[in-house]
Motif scaffolding. Structure first.
Motif, mmCIF file in Angstrom:
data_model
loop_
_atom_site.group_PDB
_atom_site.id
_atom_site.type_symbol
_atom_site.label_atom_id
_atom_site.label_comp_id
_atom_site.label_asym_id
_atom_site.label_seq_id
_atom_site.Cartn_x
_atom_site.Cartn_y
_atom_site.Cartn_z
ATOM 1 N N GLU A 1 0.834 -1.191 0.000
ATOM 2 C CA GLU A 1 0.000 0.000 0.000
ATOM 3 C C GLU A 1 0.871 1.244 0.000
ATOM 4 N N GLY A 2 0.351 2.291 -0.630
ATOM 5 C CA GLY A 2 1.198 3.415 -0.967
ATOM 6 C C GLY A 2 1.323 4.526 0.032
ATOM 7 N N HIS A 3 0.547 4.501 1.126
ATOM 8 C CA HIS A 3 0.616 5.610 2.080
ATOM 9 C C HIS A 3 1.932 5.601 2.848
ATOM 10 N N ASP A 4 2.203 4.494 3.539
ATOM 11 C CA ASP A 4 3.431 4.391 4.313
ATOM 12 C C ASP A 4 4.359 3.302 3.776
ATOM 13 N N LEU A 5 4.056 2.820 2.566
ATOM 14 C CA LEU A 5 4.889 1.834 1.868
ATOM 15 C C LEU A 5 4.959 0.499 2.606
ATOM 16 N N ARG A 6 3.920 0.166 3.335
ATOM 17 C CA ARG A 6 3.879 -1.160 3.970
ATOM 18 C C ARG A 6 3.686 -2.234 2.906
ATOM 19 N N ALA A 7 4.282 -3.406 3.137
ATOM 20 C CA ALA A 7 4.187 -4.492 2.166
ATOM 21 C C ALA A 7 4.302 -5.830 2.871
ATOM 22 N N GLY A 8 3.762 -6.859 2.213
ATOM 23 C CA GLY A 8 3.884 -8.226 2.698
ATOM 24 C C GLY A 8 3.971 -9.165 1.516
ATOM 25 N N ALA A 9 4.699 -10.277 1.673
ATOM 26 C CA ALA A 9 4.887 -11.194 0.551
ATOM 27 C C ALA A 9 5.241 -12.589 1.043
ATOM 28 N N VAL A 10 4.949 -13.569 0.178
ATOM 29 C CA VAL A 10 5.344 -14.954 0.411
ATOM 30 C C VAL A 10 5.900 -15.515 -0.890
ATOM 31 N N CYS A 11 6.800 -16.494 -0.772
ATOM 32 C CA CYS A 11 7.327 -17.140 -1.970
ATOM 33 C C CYS A 11 7.606 -18.612 -1.686
ATOM 34 N N SER A 12 7.591 -19.405 -2.745
ATOM 35 C CA SER A 12 7.784 -20.859 -2.650
ATOM 36 C C SER A 12 6.870 -21.467 -1.593
ATOM 37 N N ASN B 1 -4.901 -19.450 -1.165
ATOM 38 C CA ASN B 1 -4.922 -18.007 -1.429
ATOM 39 C C ASN B 1 -3.688 -17.328 -0.848
ATOM 40 N N PRO B 2 -2.585 -17.403 -1.536
ATOM 41 C CA PRO B 2 -1.353 -16.788 -1.019
ATOM 42 C C PRO B 2 -1.450 -15.285 -0.825
ATOM 43 N N VAL B 3 -2.316 -14.597 -1.578
ATOM 44 C CA VAL B 3 -2.425 -13.152 -1.393
ATOM 45 C C VAL B 3 -2.946 -12.808 0.004
ATOM 46 N N LEU B 4 -3.788 -13.677 0.577
ATOM 47 C CA LEU B 4 -4.284 -13.423 1.926
ATOM 48 C C LEU B 4 -3.167 -13.547 2.956
ATOM 49 N N ILE B 5 -2.244 -14.462 2.713
ATOM 50 C CA ILE B 5 -1.123 -14.639 3.630
ATOM 51 C C ILE B 5 -0.147 -13.476 3.484
ATOM 52 N N ALA B 6 0.050 -12.999 2.245
ATOM 53 C CA ALA B 6 0.857 -11.807 2.035
ATOM 54 C C ALA B 6 0.241 -10.614 2.757
ATOM 55 N N ARG B 7 -1.080 -10.489 2.720
ATOM 56 C CA ARG B 7 -1.760 -9.397 3.431
ATOM 57 C C ARG B 7 -1.546 -9.529 4.936
ATOM 58 N N ALA B 8 -1.589 -10.745 5.443
ATOM 59 C CA ALA B 8 -1.339 -10.954 6.867
ATOM 60 C C ALA B 8 0.068 -10.502 7.237
ATOM 61 N N ALA B 9 1.038 -10.743 6.347
ATOM 62 C CA ALA B 9 2.402 -10.290 6.601
ATOM 63 C C ALA B 9 2.469 -8.765 6.622
ATOM 64 N N LEU B 10 1.753 -8.129 5.694
ATOM 65 C CA LEU B 10 1.697 -6.668 5.681
ATOM 66 C C LEU B 10 1.140 -6.149 7.003
ATOM 67 N N ASP B 11 0.020 -6.727 7.437
ATOM 68 C CA ASP B 11 -0.618 -6.263 8.665
ATOM 69 C C ASP B 11 0.238 -6.545 9.898
ATOM 70 N N ASP B 12 0.939 -7.675 9.900
ATOM 71 C CA ASP B 12 1.796 -8.023 11.028
ATOM 72 C C ASP B 12 2.956 -7.043 11.153
ATOM 73 N N GLY B 13 3.564 -6.717 10.029
ATOM 74 C CA GLY B 13 4.548 -5.645 9.992
ATOM 75 C C GLY B 13 5.963 -5.976 10.404
ATOM 76 N N ARG B 14 6.224 -7.169 10.942
ATOM 77 C CA ARG B 14 7.581 -7.458 11.411
ATOM 78 C C ARG B 14 8.540 -7.709 10.255
ATOM 79 N N HIS B 15 8.106 -8.529 9.284
ATOM 80 C CA HIS B 15 8.913 -8.828 8.106
ATOM 81 C C HIS B 15 8.079 -8.594 6.854
ATOM 82 N N VAL B 16 8.741 -8.342 5.742
ATOM 83 C CA VAL B 16 8.039 -8.164 4.470
ATOM 84 C C VAL B 16 7.836 -9.497 3.761
ATOM 85 N N LEU B 17 8.874 -10.335 3.693
ATOM 86 C CA LEU B 17 8.849 -11.523 2.836
ATOM 87 C C LEU B 17 9.138 -12.790 3.633
#
Length: 304
Positions: A94-105, A111-127
């Motif tokens: 998201e573009g306001h404060d550049l928060r991001a979340g991601a998963v790979c492999s 629904n990996p996008v939901l897990i990426a969103r959880a990472a964004l909301d958690d905020g500790r790590h991006v990927l």
């Protein structure tokens, strides 16, 4: 590739969402299915915005709809690795404060996008990667569906064709994605993929990498890419397009220039979608097809 880069742009207004279903070469008889799938996803994202949801919520819902549609190379029905399994990559920003979340492999989740969103909301790590991504998902309450539930007959046929050297005939492309702008001006982008057919185990493309496959900045624009991931990574295509929009280049022209540079500099093909800070959207591709759809307050459009 000698085909020209095709691009198009228009205006969304106060809020709207744009999605893509992957750059590639969809067979003519299947193109209507891909367009309609993108329409449904764009409408899902728009419904969120109409109800007062954020751009981040909108791209999450739009990409989830694409992941749940087995004709696309994401979520259920994603392409298979050389080992015959699905390994997902996804990201959201998201573009306001550049928060991001991601998963790979990531294996075994629909629904990996939901897990990426959880990472964004958690905020500790991006990927989060591989087993670590699966552990994070389980800790956040996501229930695995198992490898077999994600595999479709079309994906098996594409893998067989790749192994035989005839290629993934009719495959949609490398990824799906969405970009959105909400009524407050917040921009967001999300991208999800199964990667490339017959890829080596553990191969990661551009889709989960912030700056390569996904980028959003309220001061400039939001981008989701699709295509040859190795080239996208080397040129940081998503961020490059956003920086062009920061310099007041229109969304479609920023994407056209970036996709042309991708082809000319490293010989890679692909496509991308974008929304700029003023609500203008655009897309570009250097492949035969890239299904897409846009939905906003007063209308919608779609194509391939």
């Amino acid at each position: 590739m000698n085909d020209p880069v095709f691009s198009q742009g228009s205006v969304l207004g106060r809020f709207g969402v744009v999605v893509h279903g992957g750059a590639g070469n969809v067979r003519p008889e299947r193109r209507a299915l891909h367009i309609e799938g993108c329409r449904r996803a764009a409408r899902a994202g728009l419904a969120v915005l109409r109800d007062g949801g954020s751009a981040t919520d909108a791209v999450e819902h739009a990409v989830r709809a694409l992941e749940d549609d087995p004709i696309f190379n994401a979520g259920t029905g994603a392409c298979l690795t050389a080992d015959g399994i699905v390994e997902h990559d996804a990201s959201i920003m998201e573009g306001h404060d550049l928060r991001a979340g991601a998963v790979c492999s990531l294996r075994g989740f629909a629904n990996p996008v939901l897990i990426a969103r959880a990472a964004l909301d958690d905020g500790r790590h991006v990927l989060y990667a591989a087993e670590g991504a699966a552990r994070f998902a389980a800790e956040r309450g996501f229930v695995p569906v198992g490898d077999a539930a994600l595999v479709t007959e079309a994906a098996r046929e594409a893998l067989a064709a790749a192994r035989e050297g005839t290629g993934p005939t009719g495959w949609a492309g490398g990824t799906v994605g969405a970009v959105a702008r909400d009524a407050s001006g917040l921009l967001a982008a999300a991208t999800s993929t199964g990667g490339t057919v017959n890829k080596r185990a553990g191969r990661v493309g551009d889709s989960p990498l912030i700056g390569a496959g996904t980028y959003a900045d309220d001061e400039a624009g939001a981008v989701s890419t699709t295509g040859h991931g190795e080239g996208m990574i080397r040129l940081c295509v998503a961020r490059s397009a956003v920086e062009a929009m920061r310099a007041r280049v229109s969304a479609d022209e920023a994407l056209r220039r970036t996709i042309e540079h991708l082809r000319e500099r490293v010989g890679s093909v692909g496509g991308a979608i974008a929304i700029d800070r003023n609500g203008r959207y655009g897309f570009a591709r250097s492949t035969a097809t890239m299904s897409w759809a846009a939905a906003w307050e007063e209308g919608e459009d779609a194509g391939i």
